[in-house]
Write a protein that holds these residues in place. Structure first.
Motif, PDB file in Angstrom:
ATOM      1  N   ARG A   1      36.289  40.598  32.115  1.00 13.32           N
ATOM      2  CA  ARG A   1      37.275  39.864  32.762  1.00 13.32           C
ATOM      3  C   ARG A   1      38.636  40.501  32.621  1.00 13.32           C
ATOM      4  O   ARG A   1      39.339  40.626  33.720  1.00 13.32           O
TER       5      ARG A   1
ATOM      6  N   ILE B   1      38.522  43.475  35.261  1.00 15.41           N
ATOM      7  CA  ILE B   1      38.579  43.233  36.608  1.00 15.41           C
ATOM      8  C   ILE B   1      39.994  42.561  36.927  1.00 15.41           C
ATOM      9  O   ILE B   1      40.453  42.713  37.968  1.00 15.41           O
TER      10      ILE B   1
ATOM     11  N   ARG C   1      33.145  37.246  38.679  1.00 20.16           N
ATOM     12  CA  ARG C   1      33.933  38.476  38.902  1.00 20.16           C
ATOM     13  C   ARG C   1      34.640  38.481  40.163  1.00 20.16           C
ATOM     14  O   ARG C   1      35.843  39.008  40.210  1.00 20.16           O
TER      15      ARG C   1
END
Length: 372
Positions: free
Chosen positions: A316, A319, A193
């Motif tokens: 995904r 973020i 991340r």
């Protein structure tokens, strides 16, 4: 190589990309002609990703077919609202709605794409996903730019026809549901991340800064279309070749070091363009040459690192969107405060320099994670 289900899915992907690229590629010059400022365009780009974040944290249970249809409708509404801008709030509303399409399309498509890809073909499959927009990006902006000089109505007509074709292809896809919890999705991508966030912040450059800053130099639809086609053309061979190489080597992260360092250096050099069109074309060309390669390898690394894609992909996307908003807000401030943006290139270049540093720390110093 790929099964029938994948080919049908990829055909839908191509139709969606054609519809969105053809319908929106010359909009920046169209907005400029309607007296929108570069700062307002940049803020519209911020709103686009804010909308994506809002949907990612609220619509955590949804089905693919409904989502893809809503993505198409959202993109069409954005195009229709952009035909004639009567006031700035209308443009902001259109930009916000455009952000819906990013959530409704990519979360579900990315899951379907990689779940239908053999593990040993992930690099090649990732390359295909990023090379398709490049191929379409050669033709669509040129055609749209040329047609815009004749009659903009033709663009809206072709866009509407493309919409109908893509909308029909949704019915041929296999439906599935995605359901996730925000905390679980973010926890699933713990190993990657930080890379995703850094990538998102830097992506303010290709998603916002380059398209808008280019308007300092290029102001007509056809010339803008030529510029976009140039960017698309130089990325194709390198992206496709690297996808095959990484599949053979099965060690993709080694490519991230040179890719991110070169792109970070080039991003920083953009600060010194000083209204020189030739320098801008060369440096943005270097960025575009390596960008699909970077997306290919970084995406494949994330897919390889997380087995539960129905958690990893939404995590995904969330973020990434947060990172993009952070980067675009900084870009908006740069466009607002500075007469000619300078510091944003230094900042974004520095952010991308952190990517190989964090990668080296995680794998060689702390040895916390191991990536393919």
């Amino acid at each position: 190589m790929f099964n029938k289900k994948f080919l049908l899915l990829f055909t839908f992907y191509i139709s969606f990309v054609w519809f969105t690229v053809f319908g929106t590629s010359i909009l920046p010059t169209h907005f400029l002609a309607q007296n929108l400022s570069l700062q307002q365009m940049m803020f519209g780009t911020v709103l686009r990703f804010v909308a994506q974040i809002l949907l990612l944290i609220t619509l955590t249970t949804f089905t693919a077919k409904i989502s893809w249809r809503l993505a198409l409708v959202s993109s069409l509404v954005y195009i229709l609202l952009s035909i004639k801008i009567y006031n700035v709030p209308q443009f902001y509303i259109a930009s916000f709605i455009n952000g819906f399409a990013m959530f409704f399309f990519f979360v579900f498509y990315n899951i379907a794409h990689f779940e239908n890809t053999p593990r040993e073909r992930k690099g090649h499959s990732s390359a295909l996903m990023f090379i398709a927009p490049s191929l379409i990006g050669i033709i669509a902006p040129l055609v749209a730019g040329y047609v815009a000089q004749i009659n903009l109505v033709i663009i809206w007509m072709v866009s509407s026809t493309s919409f109908l074709i893509s909308f029909y292809l949704v019915s041929l896809q296999k439906d599935f549901q995605v359901s996730y919890k925000i905390k679980a999705a973010i926890r699933e991508i713990k190993a990657t991340r930080m890379f995703i966030f850094l990538e998102g912040v830097w992506e303010a450059l290709p998603f916002g800064v380059i398209p808008i800053y280019t308007l300092f130099f290029i102001k007509t639809p056809f010339e803008y279309g030529i510029f976009l086609s140039y960017l698309a053309l130089i990325s194709i061979i390198a992206n496709f070749t690297l996808g095959k190489i990484t599949d053979k080597l099965q060690k993709r992260t080694v490519f991230l070091y040179p890719l991110t360092i070169i792109m970070a250096c080039t991003t920083t050099l953009l600060a010194f363009v000083n209204s020189n069109l030739a320098s801008w074309i060369i440096l943005t060309g270097i960025i575009q040459f390596f960008l699909p390669l970077f997306w290919n390898v970084s995406t494949a690394m994330i897919i390889d690192s997380h087995s539960n894609l129905q958690l990893a992909i939404p995590g995904r996307e969330l973020i990434l969107a947060i990172g993009r908003v952070v980067g675009l807000v900084m870009a908006f401030l740069s466009f607002t405060i500075e007469k000619s943006p300078y510091y944003i290139f230094i900042i974004l270049g520095s952010v991308l320099f952190l990517y190989p540093i964090v990668l080296f720390w995680n794998t060689k110093i702390s040895k916390t994670y191991s990536y393919l």
